[in-house]
Design an enzyme around this catalytic site. Structure first.
Site, PDB file in Angstrom:
ATOM      1  N   SER A  95      13.570 -30.362  45.200  1.00 60.87           N
ATOM      2  CA  SER A  95      13.516 -29.395  44.219  1.00 60.87           C
ATOM      3  C   SER A  95      11.978 -28.849  44.587  1.00 60.87           C
ATOM      4  CB  SER A  95      13.430 -29.555  42.947  1.00 60.87           C
ATOM      5  OG  SER A  95      14.882 -30.025  42.598  1.00 60.87           O
ATOM      6  N   LYS A 170      17.766 -23.892  40.586  1.00 62.53           N
ATOM      7  CA  LYS A 170      16.924 -25.075  40.196  1.00 62.53           C
ATOM      8  C   LYS A 170      16.126 -25.140  39.117  1.00 62.53           C
ATOM      9  CE  LYS A 170      16.630 -29.407  39.541  1.00 62.53           C
ATOM     10  NZ  LYS A 170      16.337 -30.359  40.339  1.00 62.53           N
ATOM     11  N   LYS A 238       5.979 -30.620  37.572  1.00 63.19           N
ATOM     12  CA  LYS A 238       6.155 -30.026  39.089  1.00 63.19           C
ATOM     13  C   LYS A 238       7.188 -28.768  38.875  1.00 63.19           C
ATOM     14  CE  LYS A 238       8.738 -31.306  42.109  1.00 63.19           C
ATOM     15  NZ  LYS A 238      10.138 -31.003  42.444  1.00 63.19           N
TER      16      LYS A 238
END
Length: 297
Positions: A95, A170, A238
């Protein structure tokens, strides 16, 4: 059977690679540290570098934590790109940044290879059960080529668009998950502080319009105080950084995403970067000076 490379054998990557080995593929493995013995015993082949993986495999999968790790795996001196020959396919299931993904794709395509971004959702449970949701960006031809491999690792597999579309999806997924964790945390904290049994409140809500996968899985974690990952807060931080920075770049305001990130930041400041992301509720609990399940006065 295909020759598959798999780079990145952490909480997610190890079971994912295991499914490919179990299906009978030749799987060439590389990770920082030692390749898990269970994968070698099952028939996987340990390699000494990402380059060696790419030299041996026709399809090379990366599953590493963040954008710089993908860049390193692909483009370091002993990285994937150094071992590629035309006609191979590189699949990044990490990701990472949608913007950087498009740049990585161009560099790989320039070598005569295909590039597919295919991040996943479902966590460690989904990886072990081969029930991951896989969001794909790439050409239709490349997707058709690697889809049989995805079907060994996941259930809900969607080609969203060209390179970068998978990573964009995502990021959107991680926004929804973070905000749902925050909502479940607030609701169960409120109910518990009001003197209701949070386990029974969760059970009741699972039968109504508030039911969700987050309430089912992470609501239980909040009630039972089981915050071992799972999916670490530092990784969700993140992902939300990717959301917020990308949103700034295109002029979109994401106010509740920013709030969720601040709650994660609070957890990390208290040493919780490695907690499961359901532990976002601990930041809410600190503000309330009350824990879910604590007896009321």
């Amino acid at each position: 059977m295909s020759k598959i490379g798999f780079i990145g054998l952490g909480i997610m990557g190890t079971p994912m690679a295991g499914h490919l080995i179990k299906a009978g593929h030749d799987v060439f493995l590389y990770t920082h540290g030692s390749v898990p013995a269970e994968l070698v015993e099952a028939g996987g082949k340990a390699c000494g570098s990402s380059k060696e993986v790419a030299q041996n495999a026709d399809v090379i999968i990366t599953m590493v934590p963040d954008t710089p790790h993908v860049a390193s795996a692909l483009f370091d001196e002993d990285g994937v790109a150094a071992g590629l020959t035309p006609g191979k396919v590189v699949v990044d299931m990490s990701s990472i940044s949608p913007v950087e993904t498009k740049a990585f794709a161009e560099r790989i395509k320039a070598l005569g290879c295909e590039y597919v971004d295919a991040p996943v959702s479902g966590g460690e449970v989904g990886a072990k059960a081969a029930s991951l949701t896989i969001m794909v960006g790439g050409s239709e031809a490349a997707f058709d080529r690697v889809k049989p491999l995805f079907e060994l690792m996941g259930k809900n597999i969607t080609l969203v668009g060209e390179n970068g579309a998978g990573q964009t999806t995502k990021v959107a997924n991680q926004i929804i998950v973070a905000l749902n964790i925050e909502a479940v945390g607030e609701a169960l904290l409120f109910a518990s502080k009001m003197g209701a049994d949070p386990a029974k409140v969760r059970q009741a809500l699972m039968g109504g319009f508030a039911a969700s996968r987050i309430l089912e899985v992470h609501g239980e974690r909040m009630v039972k105080r089981t915050f071992d990952p799972g999916f670490r807060i530092e990784l969700h931080q993140k992902d939300l950084n990717l959301a917020l920075s990308s949103a700034r770049a295109v002029g979109v305001s994401l106010p509740n995403t920013a709030t969720a990130q601040e709650l994660f930041n609070s957890c990390a400041a208290h040493g919780g970067g490695g907690w499961d992301h359901s532990a976002m509720v601990r930041a809410l609990e600190k503000m309330a000076n009350f824990e879910i399940g604590q007896a009321t006065a």
